[in-house]
Motif scaffolding. Structure first.
Motif, PDB file in Angstrom:
ATOM      1  N   ILE A  40       0.664  -1.093   0.131  1.00  0.00           N
ATOM      2  CA  ILE A  40       0.056  -0.048   0.069  1.00  0.00           C
ATOM      3  C   ILE A  40       0.863   1.104  -0.056  1.00  0.00           C
ATOM      4  O   ILE A  40       0.441   2.321  -0.656  1.00  0.00           O
ATOM      5  CB  ILE A  40      -0.988  -0.200   1.411  1.00  0.00           C
ATOM      6  CG1 ILE A  40      -2.073  -1.332   1.186  1.00  0.00           C
ATOM      7  CG2 ILE A  40      -1.672   1.376   1.259  1.00  0.00           C
ATOM      8  CD1 ILE A  40      -2.702  -1.433   2.267  1.00  0.00           C
ATOM      9  N   TRP A  41       1.923   1.136   0.578  1.00  0.00           N
ATOM     10  CA  TRP A  41       2.869   2.281   0.861  1.00  0.00           C
ATOM     11  C   TRP A  41       3.682   2.730  -0.674  1.00  0.00           C
ATOM     12  O   TRP A  41       4.117   3.778  -0.993  1.00  0.00           O
ATOM     13  CB  TRP A  41       3.927   2.128   2.028  1.00  0.00           C
ATOM     14  CG  TRP A  41       4.913   3.418   2.196  1.00  0.00           C
ATOM     15  CD1 TRP A  41       6.057   3.680   1.736  1.00  0.00           C
ATOM     16  CD2 TRP A  41       4.539   4.386   2.926  1.00  0.00           C
ATOM     17  NE1 TRP A  41       6.616   4.779   2.181  1.00  0.00           N
ATOM     18  CE2 TRP A  41       5.543   5.015   2.984  1.00  0.00           C
ATOM     19  CE3 TRP A  41       3.310   4.757   3.626  1.00  0.00           C
ATOM     20  CZ2 TRP A  41       5.687   6.539   3.844  1.00  0.00           C
ATOM     21  CZ3 TRP A  41       3.417   6.106   4.601  1.00  0.00           C
ATOM     22  CH2 TRP A  41       4.667   6.880   4.180  1.00  0.00           C
ATOM     23  N   ILE A  42       4.101   1.676  -1.076  1.00  0.00           N
ATOM     24  CA  ILE A  42       4.995   1.509  -2.398  1.00  0.00           C
ATOM     25  C   ILE A  42       4.197   1.792  -3.517  1.00  0.00           C
ATOM     26  O   ILE A  42       4.749   2.387  -4.497  1.00  0.00           O
ATOM     27  CB  ILE A  42       5.779   0.299  -2.466  1.00  0.00           C
ATOM     28  CG1 ILE A  42       7.039   0.290  -1.244  1.00  0.00           C
ATOM     29  CG2 ILE A  42       6.491   0.245  -3.803  1.00  0.00           C
ATOM     30  CD1 ILE A  42       7.531  -1.176  -1.084  1.00  0.00           C
ATOM     31  N   PHE A  43       2.954   1.236  -3.550  1.00  0.00           N
ATOM     32  CA  PHE A  43       2.298   1.138  -4.780  1.00  0.00           C
ATOM     33  C   PHE A  43       2.081   2.638  -5.375  1.00  0.00           C
ATOM     34  O   PHE A  43       2.251   3.071  -6.700  1.00  0.00           O
ATOM     35  CB  PHE A  43       0.904   0.506  -4.695  1.00  0.00           C
ATOM     36  CG  PHE A  43      -0.085   0.369  -5.780  1.00  0.00           C
ATOM     37  CD1 PHE A  43       0.275  -0.699  -6.794  1.00  0.00           C
ATOM     38  CD2 PHE A  43      -1.003   1.115  -6.313  1.00  0.00           C
ATOM     39  CE1 PHE A  43      -0.592  -0.650  -7.990  1.00  0.00           C
ATOM     40  CE2 PHE A  43      -1.786   1.114  -7.186  1.00  0.00           C
ATOM     41  CZ  PHE A  43      -1.544   0.331  -8.421  1.00  0.00           C
ATOM     42  N   PRO A  44       1.542   3.449  -4.757  1.00  0.00           N
ATOM     43  CA  PRO A  44       1.494   4.927  -5.203  1.00  0.00           C
ATOM     44  C   PRO A  44       2.728   5.650  -5.865  1.00  0.00           C
ATOM     45  O   PRO A  44       2.749   6.265  -6.690  1.00  0.00           O
ATOM     46  CB  PRO A  44       0.768   5.722  -4.165  1.00  0.00           C
ATOM     47  CG  PRO A  44       0.201   4.756  -3.164  1.00  0.00           C
ATOM     48  CD  PRO A  44       1.143   3.622  -3.350  1.00  0.00           C
ATOM     49  N   PHE A  45       3.550   5.372  -5.290  1.00  0.00           N
ATOM     50  CA  PHE A  45       4.984   5.759  -5.225  1.00  0.00           C
ATOM     51  C   PHE A  45       5.476   5.319  -6.561  1.00  0.00           C
ATOM     52  O   PHE A  45       6.198   6.037  -7.427  1.00  0.00           O
ATOM     53  CB  PHE A  45       6.141   5.684  -4.185  1.00  0.00           C
ATOM     54  CG  PHE A  45       7.389   6.488  -4.545  1.00  0.00           C
ATOM     55  CD1 PHE A  45       7.612   7.738  -4.482  1.00  0.00           C
ATOM     56  CD2 PHE A  45       8.571   5.371  -4.965  1.00  0.00           C
ATOM     57  CE1 PHE A  45       8.787   8.335  -4.639  1.00  0.00           C
ATOM     58  CE2 PHE A  45       9.796   6.277  -5.010  1.00  0.00           C
ATOM     59  CZ  PHE A  45       9.775   7.534  -4.852  1.00  0.00           C
ATOM     60  N   THR A  46       5.211   4.066  -6.864  1.00  0.00           N
ATOM     61  CA  THR A  46       5.578   3.340  -8.052  1.00  0.00           C
ATOM     62  C   THR A  46       5.105   4.184  -9.410  1.00  0.00           C
ATOM     63  O   THR A  46       5.823   4.236 -10.347  1.00  0.00           O
ATOM     64  CB  THR A  46       5.408   1.737  -8.121  1.00  0.00           C
ATOM     65  OG1 THR A  46       6.159   1.123  -6.845  1.00  0.00           O
ATOM     66  CG2 THR A  46       5.842   1.196  -9.238  1.00  0.00           C
ATOM     67  N   PHE A  47       3.857   4.384  -9.071  1.00  0.00           N
ATOM     68  CA  PHE A  47       3.076   4.899 -10.409  1.00  0.00           C
ATOM     69  C   PHE A  47       3.329   6.454 -10.570  1.00  0.00           C
ATOM     70  O   PHE A  47       3.122   6.953 -11.611  1.00  0.00           O
ATOM     71  CB  PHE A  47       1.700   4.535 -10.250  1.00  0.00           C
ATOM     72  CG  PHE A  47       1.346   3.306 -10.781  1.00  0.00           C
ATOM     73  CD1 PHE A  47       0.894   3.044 -12.075  1.00  0.00           C
ATOM     74  CD2 PHE A  47       1.329   2.138  -9.904  1.00  0.00           C
ATOM     75  CE1 PHE A  47       0.783   1.721 -12.571  1.00  0.00           C
ATOM     76  CE2 PHE A  47       0.924   0.861 -10.377  1.00  0.00           C
ATOM     77  CZ  PHE A  47       0.630   0.770 -11.731  1.00  0.00           C
ATOM     78  N   VAL A  48       3.875   7.104  -9.368  1.00  0.00           N
ATOM     79  CA  VAL A  48       4.301   8.465  -9.548  1.00  0.00           C
ATOM     80  C   VAL A  48       5.462   8.433 -10.491  1.00  0.00           C
ATOM     81  O   VAL A  48       5.610   9.205 -11.448  1.00  0.00           O
ATOM     82  CB  VAL A  48       4.642   9.175  -8.217  1.00  0.00           C
ATOM     83  CG1 VAL A  48       5.542  10.255  -8.467  1.00  0.00           C
ATOM     84  CG2 VAL A  48       3.121   9.394  -7.579  1.00  0.00           C
ATOM     85  N   LEU A  49       6.344   7.284 -10.195  1.00  0.00           N
ATOM     86  CA  LEU A  49       7.601   7.236 -11.035  1.00  0.00           C
ATOM     87  C   LEU A  49       7.149   7.049 -12.581  1.00  0.00           C
ATOM     88  O   LEU A  49       7.923   7.401 -13.583  1.00  0.00           O
ATOM     89  CB  LEU A  49       8.600   6.137 -10.449  1.00  0.00           C
ATOM     90  CG  LEU A  49       9.162   6.611  -9.080  1.00  0.00           C
ATOM     91  CD1 LEU A  49      10.052   5.271  -8.568  1.00  0.00           C
ATOM     92  CD2 LEU A  49      10.079   7.789  -9.336  1.00  0.00           C
TER      93      LEU A  49
END
Length: 278
Positions: free
Chosen positions: A22-31
């Motif tokens: 849940i924490w990494i998922f949004p940041f991944t799609f920001v990249l």
């Protein structure tokens, strides 16, 4: 009993994996979307994998709108200097109200800690008026003073709890050898507080780095504003984003310093919160 422990361990691991996702998922799609071109982002789907890396136009858009380097430099200055000052002052206060014979020690602690009772928004108008009166508005010194002051109550709370759990045997032996109170603090208590100090530095630096409200209120010049205030200027009129990939890329770049500081302090982070929060 063994099966119960295994079940608890398995449940904990699964829970941690879910929280990490849940924490990494949004940041991944920001990249993922930050390296898309404007046309690819507008015509495609948000979840599509980019066909290639196209950041030249985004970097050009960012440089035309704002000075990202100035914002990063200001936030580094505010975050590092304010966190260090707050921790030093809080350590002195915590040591004084736990280990020295100060009258009304609990009263002084409550007085300092009361800074966390009220919502931070209550400070906006009085601090703004004070800064305008004393010439501290829209200055780096004013920003450092404010961030330092607002960080002291929590730092004092954590360090007071830590110092309370340390016995007086070492300090009494040092006094017999002729050490002064400050020497005892500097040579004994401060080195022992390395773990909570590291955790506090990361926590306060992250808070200052991610602050938008106070940066918008107490600064207006491009060479004074912190990074989050600078990033807010990438939006178009009436809040309409004109180049979403550029905004996402700028946000990703702005997160690098906090990641680096976490990597440097990672060894002491968990120990610091456990020991300091007892």
């Amino acid at each position: 009993m063994g099966r119960l422990n295994k079940s608890k361990s398995k449940f904990l691991n699964i829970s941690l994996c879910i929280l990490s996702f849940i924490w990494i998922f949004p940041f991944t799609f920001v990249l993922v979307n930050g390296v898309k071109s404007g046309a690819e982002y507008n015509k495609g789907n948000f979840w599509d994998i980019p066909k290639g890396f196209s950041i030249a136009n985004s970097l050009e858009f960012i440089s035309e709108r704002v000075s990202l380097s100035a914002g990063v430099g200001n936030s580094l200055l505010y975050g590092i200097s304010s966190a260090i000052l707050a921790i030093v002052l809080s350590a002195l206060a915590a040591y004084s109200i736990t280990k020295l014979k100060v009258k009304g020690r609990f009263f002084w602690f409550i007085l300092i800690y009361s800074g966390t009772i009220f919502p931070f928004q209550m400070y906006l108008v009085p601090v703004y008026k004070m800064f305008a009166q004393f010439g501290l508005y829209d200055t780096q010194i004013g920003m450092i003073i404010f961030y330092t002051a607002i960080s002291i109550p929590f730092c004092t709370f954590v360090l007071r709890n830590f110092f309370n759990d340390i016995g007086n045997e070492q300090s009494e032996a040092a006094r017999i050898d002729g050490a002064t109170d400050f020497q005892i603090f500097y040579r004994i208590y401060l080195p022992m507080a390395k773990a909570p100090i590291s955790a506090l530095f990361l926590f306060q630096f992250s808070f200052i780095w991610n602050d938008l409200l106070f940066g918008l209120t107490f600064s207006k010049s491009a060479n004074i504003r912190p990074i989050m205030t600078v990033l807010s200027q990438l939006n178009g009129p009436n809040g309409a984003t004109t180049n979403t990939p550029a905004v996402l890329l700028a946000c990703a770049l702005a997160s690098i310093p906090t990641v680096l500081i976490y990597a440097l302090l990672n060894k002491n982070l968990e120990t610091g919160f456990v020991v300091g929060g007892k």
